[in-house]
Scaffold this motif. Structure first.
Motif, PDB file in Angstrom:
ATOM      1  N   PHE A 103       0.875  -1.181   0.000  1.00 55.05           N
ATOM      2  CA  PHE A 103       0.000   0.000   0.000  1.00 55.05           C
ATOM      3  C   PHE A 103       0.903   1.219   0.000  1.00 55.05           C
ATOM      4  N   VAL A 104       0.971   1.897  -1.146  1.00 54.88           N
ATOM      5  CA  VAL A 104       1.871   3.034  -1.291  1.00 54.88           C
ATOM      6  C   VAL A 104       1.074   4.329  -1.291  1.00 54.88           C
ATOM      7  N   SER A 105       1.453   5.262  -0.428  1.00 60.87           N
ATOM      8  CA  SER A 105       0.850   6.594  -0.467  1.00 60.87           C
ATOM      9  C   SER A 105       1.746   7.492  -1.310  1.00 60.87           C
ATOM     10  N   LEU A 106       1.131   8.125  -2.292  1.00 59.42           N
ATOM     11  CA  LEU A 106       1.878   9.009  -3.184  1.00 59.42           C
ATOM     12  C   LEU A 106       1.540  10.449  -2.800  1.00 59.42           C
ATOM     13  N   LEU A 107       2.561  11.126  -2.247  1.00 62.66           N
ATOM     14  CA  LEU A 107       2.351  12.471  -1.710  1.00 62.66           C
ATOM     15  C   LEU A 107       2.992  13.508  -2.606  1.00 62.66           C
ATOM     16  N   GLY A 108       2.524  14.734  -2.495  1.00 59.78           N
ATOM     17  CA  GLY A 108       3.166  15.818  -3.229  1.00 59.78           C
ATOM     18  C   GLY A 108       2.269  17.025  -3.284  1.00 59.78           C
ATOM     19  N   ASP A 146      -2.554  14.967   1.778  1.00 61.57           N
ATOM     20  CA  ASP A 146      -2.708  15.037   3.216  1.00 61.57           C
ATOM     21  C   ASP A 146      -1.680  14.097   3.848  1.00 61.57           C
ATOM     22  N   VAL A 147      -0.700  14.674   4.567  1.00 60.13           N
ATOM     23  CA  VAL A 147       0.409  13.880   5.109  1.00 60.13           C
ATOM     24  C   VAL A 147      -0.100  12.830   6.092  1.00 60.13           C
ATOM     25  N   ASP A 148      -1.030  13.226   6.985  1.00 57.71           N
ATOM     26  CA  ASP A 148      -1.542  12.280   7.978  1.00 57.71           C
ATOM     27  C   ASP A 148      -2.246  11.100   7.314  1.00 57.71           C
ATOM     28  N   GLU A 149      -3.039  11.413   6.319  1.00 51.63           N
ATOM     29  CA  GLU A 149      -3.750  10.345   5.604  1.00 51.63           C
ATOM     30  C   GLU A 149      -2.752   9.388   4.967  1.00 51.63           C
ATOM     31  N   ALA A 150      -1.706   9.969   4.349  1.00 52.33           N
ATOM     32  CA  ALA A 150      -0.693   9.162   3.672  1.00 52.33           C
ATOM     33  C   ALA A 150      -0.032   8.198   4.663  1.00 52.33           C
ATOM     34  N   ILE A 151       0.298   8.710   5.841  1.00 53.30           N
ATOM     35  CA  ILE A 151       0.990   7.880   6.836  1.00 53.30           C
ATOM     36  C   ILE A 151       0.047   6.829   7.410  1.00 53.30           C
ATOM     37  N   TYR A 152      -1.171   7.246   7.747  1.00 50.89           N
ATOM     38  CA  TYR A 152      -2.123   6.332   8.374  1.00 50.89           C
ATOM     39  C   TYR A 152      -2.428   5.135   7.469  1.00 50.89           C
ATOM     40  N   LEU A 153      -2.511   5.387   6.169  1.00 51.00           N
ATOM     41  CA  LEU A 153      -2.920   4.318   5.264  1.00 51.00           C
ATOM     42  C   LEU A 153      -1.742   3.478   4.763  1.00 51.00           C
ATOM     43  N   GLY A 154      -0.606   4.140   4.468  1.00 51.42           N
ATOM     44  CA  GLY A 154       0.402   3.473   3.644  1.00 51.42           C
ATOM     45  C   GLY A 154       1.402   2.610   4.386  1.00 51.42           C
ATOM     46  N   ARG A 160       4.236   2.653   2.830  1.00 50.89           N
ATOM     47  CA  ARG A 160       5.379   3.353   2.273  1.00 50.89           C
ATOM     48  C   ARG A 160       4.905   4.684   1.716  1.00 50.89           C
ATOM     49  N   LEU A 161       5.752   5.697   1.843  1.00 53.31           N
ATOM     50  CA  LEU A 161       5.426   7.016   1.298  1.00 53.31           C
ATOM     51  C   LEU A 161       6.372   7.324   0.151  1.00 53.31           C
ATOM     52  N   VAL A 162       5.810   7.652  -0.983  1.00 50.84           N
ATOM     53  CA  VAL A 162       6.629   8.168  -2.079  1.00 50.84           C
ATOM     54  C   VAL A 162       6.243   9.636  -2.231  1.00 50.84           C
ATOM     55  N   VAL A 163       7.218  10.526  -2.069  1.00 53.76           N
ATOM     56  CA  VAL A 163       6.935  11.956  -2.100  1.00 53.76           C
ATOM     57  C   VAL A 163       7.461  12.544  -3.395  1.00 53.76           C
ATOM     58  N   LEU A 164       6.588  13.255  -4.110  1.00 57.51           N
ATOM     59  CA  LEU A 164       6.992  13.886  -5.364  1.00 57.51           C
ATOM     60  C   LEU A 164       7.252  15.373  -5.135  1.00 57.51           C
ATOM     61  N   GLY A 165       8.342  15.867  -5.703  1.00 61.89           N
ATOM     62  CA  GLY A 165       8.585  17.305  -5.747  1.00 61.89           C
ATOM     63  C   GLY A 165       8.049  17.845  -7.053  1.00 61.89           C
ATOM     64  N   SER A 166       7.922  19.170  -7.144  1.00 66.55           N
ATOM     65  CA  SER A 166       7.269  19.707  -8.334  1.00 66.55           C
ATOM     66  C   SER A 166       8.238  20.401  -9.276  1.00 66.55           C
ATOM     67  N   SER A 167       7.762  20.592 -10.491  1.00 66.09           N
ATOM     68  CA  SER A 167       8.411  21.354 -11.566  1.00 66.09           C
ATOM     69  C   SER A 167       9.859  20.972 -11.827  1.00 66.09           C
ATOM     70  N   ASP A 178      11.426   8.671  -0.360  1.00 71.45           N
ATOM     71  CA  ASP A 178      10.806   7.352  -0.471  1.00 71.45           C
ATOM     72  C   ASP A 178      11.028   6.655   0.866  1.00 71.45           C
ATOM     73  N   LEU A 179       9.977   6.608   1.692  1.00 73.57           N
ATOM     74  CA  LEU A 179      10.149   6.205   3.097  1.00 73.57           C
ATOM     75  C   LEU A 179       9.232   5.051   3.460  1.00 73.57           C
ATOM     76  N   GLU A 180       9.744   4.164   4.333  1.00 73.13           N
ATOM     77  CA  GLU A 180       8.892   3.123   4.914  1.00 73.13           C
ATOM     78  C   GLU A 180       8.068   3.746   6.037  1.00 73.13           C
ATOM     79  N   VAL A 181       6.857   3.243   6.235  1.00 69.33           N
ATOM     80  CA  VAL A 181       6.060   3.694   7.386  1.00 69.33           C
ATOM     81  C   VAL A 181       6.200   2.638   8.474  1.00 69.33           C
ATOM     82  N   PRO A 182       6.915   2.955   9.571  1.00 65.95           N
ATOM     83  CA  PRO A 182       7.227   1.929  10.589  1.00 65.95           C
ATOM     84  C   PRO A 182       6.094   1.747  11.583  1.00 65.95           C
TER      85      PRO A 182
END
Lengths: 261, 275
Positions: free
Chosen positions: A32-37, A195-203, A205-212, A219-223
């Protein structure tokens, strides 16, 4: 053949704007990967590429080793704006998915199966209703039921709870985890959110995208153990630490972008 | 064309917030019922006063309401026969226009190539006033009935076609994405997604098309029919039987109104999901 979703140097440009650049991520099956950005970081574009709705401009995008060239029942999608067909009743909206996934099953059985999926998401009493008669939360439940009914091993979710109020949002997060955790084998999920909290609660692993242009900046594991308990997580040290880290990364990316502009 | 659509779409707004614009007394149901018939009452009174008090001669062009009502009553069997005759032109022509207009409009509207091929032609052929085809259609087709059906068809076809194209065009990206994700075939896509999504547009086109159909029907009947609503009016005008002529006009208005009301009822029922 490597299982799961693999992005190797994936890039995508819209006109002359580079939306995504050199994305390298491998998502094993069942994760379950949360894709943040931030908005504009190409999260939705990445999801559309994985769904096969748009073709990649460069790099390689494969699902279980096979290049993704178009939409397939292997990969279900839940959009932010529900996207149920408003002229079909809720049960017909789900049935149309089952009809494509299992064309040999008789119509009566397909309807019964659709009703089961809807019942599982707490919509048992609303199956005959039309999307226009439902609240946002109920519509999104129906959209999830439809995506589940497709039976896709990979589920792509684009800010599915973005338009909901906090209470409904939390309820649907729990429902999604519940549905996902009991299934064997577990589905692979890519869940787009800002939503950072949602990403952590669900995932997992977090994959964070930067823009432009959009690129992976973290790319972080959720422990955190599963099943997760919302109340106790609130006091969890690791959750706070992770939230700080992700927020700092996002802020830094925004500052860099402002400096460049 | 757009003005015409606006005209056809113009409906008595059910509960206009006019009450809020006029603070104080909001009219009750009786008051509202009176408001909706006030124009009728005024016109009827004016008609009656004019026919009684103006020196219009022995066979006035404006027969009194009572004489007209008697003429209408006497003509009912003939008018009914005329209605049936007119409907055998109107229904096939309009039904064919609806069927072909929807199928071709949605097919063209969902294909960029078909649009490049057909829309330049439609742009030229669509706005041609269909009445100009009437003499030619009568000359070319073997019977009057066939030529009238053809002309009604042409008149109703273009607005339905153009609105179906517009409806297919207006289909939201999300519905298209959804259809692709579900893996719908082209036919399923047309039938279960494009058609219902375009229905609001299609009904607008059908309303315009139906109004055109009545115009063309009555005009065509002036040319060569031996029965029908337009024919009835023309026939008694030729004999200077003005009571029957006016009765025919009123009756035709009523039939047109009923047809538009039925179409509107179908529209409401079909678009119940629209919010």
């Amino acid at each position: 053949m490597s299982p799961g979703l693999k992005l190797e140097g994936v890039g995508f440009a819209y006109d002359t704007t580079q939306v995504l650049q050199d994305i390298n991520v491998t998502i094993p099956e069942g994760q379950f990967v949360s894709l943040l950005g931030a908005s504009g970081s190409g999260k939705t574009t990445l999801l559309r590429l994985a769904a096969g709705l748009d073709p990649v401009d460069s790099g390689r995008l494969t699902w279980n080793g096979a290049p993704i060239v178009g939409p397939s029942l292997e990969r279900g999608v839940v959009f932010q704006d529900y996207a149920l067909f408003p002229w079909l009743s809720v049960v017909d909206n789900v049935e149309i998915a089952i009809a494509k996934a299992k064309p040999t099953v008789r119509k009566a059985e397909r309807l019964a199966e659709a009703a089961r999926y809807l019942g599982g998401l707490g919509l048992g009493a609303a199956i005959g209703k039309y999307p226009g008669e439902l609240s946002g939360g109920m519509r999104q439940r129906a959209a999830i039921a439809r995506a589940l009914a497709l039976g896709s091993p990979l589920l792509l979710m684009d800010e599915p709870f973005g338009a909901l109020d906090p209470v409904n949002r939390a309820r649907l997060q729990d429902l999604l985890l519940e549905v996902w955790e009991v299934a064997t084998p577990r589905k692979t999920i890519i869940f787009v959110t800002h939503d950072v909290d949602e990403a952590i609660y669900l995932g997992d692993r977090l994959v964070v995208l930067g823009s432009s242009p959009g690129r992976v900046i973290a790319d972080l594991e959720v422990p955190l153990q599963r099943p997760r308990e919302r109340r106790s997580l609130l006091d969890s040290h690791s959750l706070h630490a992770l939230r700080e880290q992700v927020s700092a990364t996002l802020v830094q990316d925004t500052l860099q972008r402002l400096k460049a502009a | 064309m757009s003005d015409f659509i606006a005209l056809v779409e113009l409906q008595v707004p059910a509960a206009v917030p006019a009450a809020s614009a006029e603070p104080g007394l909001a009219p009750g149901w009786l008051g509202r019922a009176l408001e909706s018939v006030v124009v009728w009452i005024v016109l009827l009174l004016a008609w009656w006063v004019a026919s009684v008090h103006l020196p219009l001669g022995d066979n006035p062009l404006l027969p009194s309401p009572l004489i007209t009502a008697r003429a209408l009553w006497e003509s009912l069997p003939e008018l009914w026969a005329g209605t049936l005759s007119s409907l055998t032109i109107l229904i096939p022509g309009f039904a064919l226009a609806t069927l072909l207009g929807i199928v071709s409009g949605l097919t063209v509207g969902t294909s960029a190539r078909l649009q490049r091929i057909f829309l330049p032609f439609a742009k030229v052929a669509g706005p041609v006033p269909p009445t100009v085809y009437i003499p030619y259609a009568i000359a070319i087709l073997p019977t009057f009935k066939l030529s009238a059906i053809f002309v009604v068809f042409i008149g109703a076809f273009w607005p339905i076609f153009q609105n179906a194209v517009a409806g297919a065009h207006a289909l939201g990206q999300r519905y298209r994405d959804n259809a692709r994700i579900l893996g719908l075939t082209r036919f399923e896509y047309q039938r279960r997604v494009v058609f219902p999504a375009a229905l609001p547009h299609i009904f607008t086109g059908m309303a315009v098309g139906l109004a055109f159909s009545f115009i063309l029907l009555t005009v065509a009947e002036l040319f060569g029919a031996n029965a029908g609503l337009g024919r009835f009016v023309q026939y008694y005008a030729d004999f200077a039987d003005y009571p029957k002529m006016v009765a025919g006009i009123l009756y035709t208005g009523l039939v047109t109104f009923l047809a538009m009301t039925i179409l509107d009822g179908v529209r409401r029922r079909s678009l119940f999901w629209l919010k």
